[in-house]
Design an enzyme around this catalytic site. Structure first.
Site, short mmCIF file in Angstrom:
data_model
loop_
_atom_site.label_atom_id
_atom_site.label_comp_id
_atom_site.label_asym_id
_atom_site.label_seq_id
_atom_site.Cartn_x
_atom_site.Cartn_y
_atom_site.Cartn_z
N GLU A 13 -1.81 6.15 -0.66
CA GLU A 13 -3.25 6.25 -0.32
C GLU A 13 -3.38 7.56 0.48
OE1 GLU A 13 -4.56 3.29 2.54
OE2 GLU A 13 -6.69 3.66 2.15
N ASP A 34 -11.20 -3.38 -1.49
CA ASP A 34 -10.47 -3.07 -0.25
C ASP A 34 -11.09 -3.75 0.98
OD1 ASP A 34 -8.30 -2.03 1.06
OD2 ASP A 34 -8.94 0.05 1.00
N ASP A 35 -12.06 -3.10 1.62
CA ASP A 35 -12.71 -3.64 2.81
C ASP A 35 -14.22 -3.52 2.62
OD1 ASP A 35 -10.23 -3.94 4.67
OD2 ASP A 35 -10.09 -1.91 3.86
N HIS A 68 0.87 -1.17 0.00
CA HIS A 68 0.00 0.00 0.00
C HIS A 68 0.91 1.22 0.00
CE1 HIS A 68 -3.07 -2.82 1.16
NE2 HIS A 68 -3.96 -1.91 1.43
N1 HPA Z 1 -5.01 0.96 3.90
C1 HPA Z 1 -4.12 0.50 4.78
N2 HPA Z 1 -4.35 -0.57 5.52
C2 HPA Z 1 -5.49 -1.22 5.38
C3 HPA Z 1 -6.44 -0.79 4.48
C4 HPA Z 1 -6.18 0.35 3.70
O1 HPA Z 1 -6.98 0.83 2.87
N3 HPA Z 1 -7.48 -1.66 4.58
C5 HPA Z 1 -7.14 -2.59 5.49
N4 HPA Z 1 -5.93 -2.33 5.98
ZN ZN Z 2 -6.11 -2.04 1.36
#
Ligand code: HPA
Ligand code: ZN
Length: 340
Positions: free
Chosen positions: A202, A280-281, A199
């Site tokens: 973001e 993502d979630d 990641h």
């Molecule tokens: N970013 C960082 N960590 C995470 C994310 C995310 O979008 N979703 C779950 N863990």
């Molecule tokens: Zn993520």
């Protein structure tokens, strides 16, 4: 050619999902069911009250709730049930291939063994391959708010399960935890044969994307949306066609963008970057992969060809062999020829 409205077209489109956290697929109903099964008290009285708490101001405000929710996961069967529910949902949305993140440290720090997590997840994935015909892989993420030493321990714990884990990744709180901190752990992981992703970009600055590429040698960047702030980086990402696993609904829920209309996914596509669309979630952000596709279609008036391209990008970016990739690309081609 048979004209399909965009929603029906998205539903039938063969897709690959490359950015989904298994812990982020824990729907409130299942959280309550597992809490009861494992006798774990929750801070909320009802599913509705829990859902109402899903109003986030930034990444950290989400992570606090997400890690608290994961406490209901204790036994191998819990991880199996969780992953299976997601895999069935993905299958119902015509996802053909999925690469699922999991965060072992979220569980090992609570006294749940690495083996318990793996046993449950691997059972669900094996069943999905056999009964749903899905191809499914696991990507083990290190929590960047914990130390690189902790990540190394986790990498060592993964050794017995090496053949069940395709890649390592990096997630959790981004700002203040640059990828460079994990250079050595990622080098060890690559020596061990793992592919790498992270990641980056973001909430963190474009320089984190540069670090992930140069130091962690990532094959893809998760999110990566802040790359547009750095023209030279965009040129590099375009030239190398580094896939970005973009998660539109996530970015809006976590206030990376104020609204979908302000999201930069169209600008990323128009910059000829290798954009893929992911959830993502999904249990926390209000939609699985099809809802993410539909949301950006509505916001930006994407064409059927644009959607085909996004799905093609995902199959190109997937960690699969040449033959399987070609198989999926052919299926996608047949679908597009029929309906575009
Ligand atoms: N970013 C960082 N960590 C995470 C994310 C995310 O979008 N979703 C779950 N863990
Ligand atoms: Zn993520």
């Amino acid at each position: 050619m048979i004209a399909l409205d965009i929603k029906t077209f998205i539903q039938g489109l063969p897709k690959a999902e490359l950015h989904v956290h298994v812990e982020g697929t824990l729907e409130p109903e299942m959280m309550f069911a597992l809490a009861a099964r494992n006798r774990i008290p929750l801070d909320f009285d009802s599913v509705e009250a829990l859902r109402q708490a899903y109003e986030f101001t930034n990444l950290q405000s989400f992570l606090d709730i997400y890690y608290a929710g994961a406490r209901v996961l204790r036994k191998a069967k819990d991880f199996d049930d969780l992953a299976w529910a997601y895999l069935e949902k993905a299958h119902a949305q015509n996802v053909r291939h999925v690469e699922i993140f999991f965060d072992p440290q979220t569980h090992t720090t609570r006294g749940i063994s690495f083996g318990t997590v793996m046993t449950g997840l691997c059972r669900a994935l094996a069943r999905a391959r056999e009964t749903l015909g899905l191809s499914a892989h696991l990507i083990m993420c290190f929590l960047r708010h914990l130390s690189p030493g902790d990540a190394l321990q986790t990498l060592l714990q993964a050794q017995p399960y090496r053949k069940h884990i395709t890649a390592v990744g990096l997630d959790s709180s981004e700002a203040g935890y640059p990828p460079k901190l994990f250079t050595d752990v990622f080098a060890r992981a690559r020596e061990g044969g793992f592919l790498t992703v992270a990641h980056a970009g973001e909430e963190g600055p474009p320089d984190y994307i540069r670090q992930a590429l140069a130091l962690l040698k990532v094959a893809r960047t998760d999110h990566g949306v802040r790359c547009l702030e750095d023209e030279a980086l965009v040129r590099d990402l375009r030239r190398k066609q580094v896939p970005l696993t973009v998660c539109p609904l996530s970015n809006v829920k976590l206030k990376v963008f104020e609204s979908l209309a302000r999201h930069n996914v169209k600008a990323l596509i128009d910059s000829d970057l290798c954009v893929t669309i992911n959830s993502d979630d999904p249990a926390y952000f209000g939609g699985y992969i099809n809802e993410n596709f539909l949301a950006i279609c509505k916001a930006f008036g994407l064409t059927h060809q644009d959607l085909q391209r996004l799905s093609q990008n995902a199959f190109r970016a997937a960690f699969i062999g040449k033959d399987l990739r070609q198989h999926y690309l052919n299926e996608l081609d047949r679908y597009a020829r029929r309906y575009i």
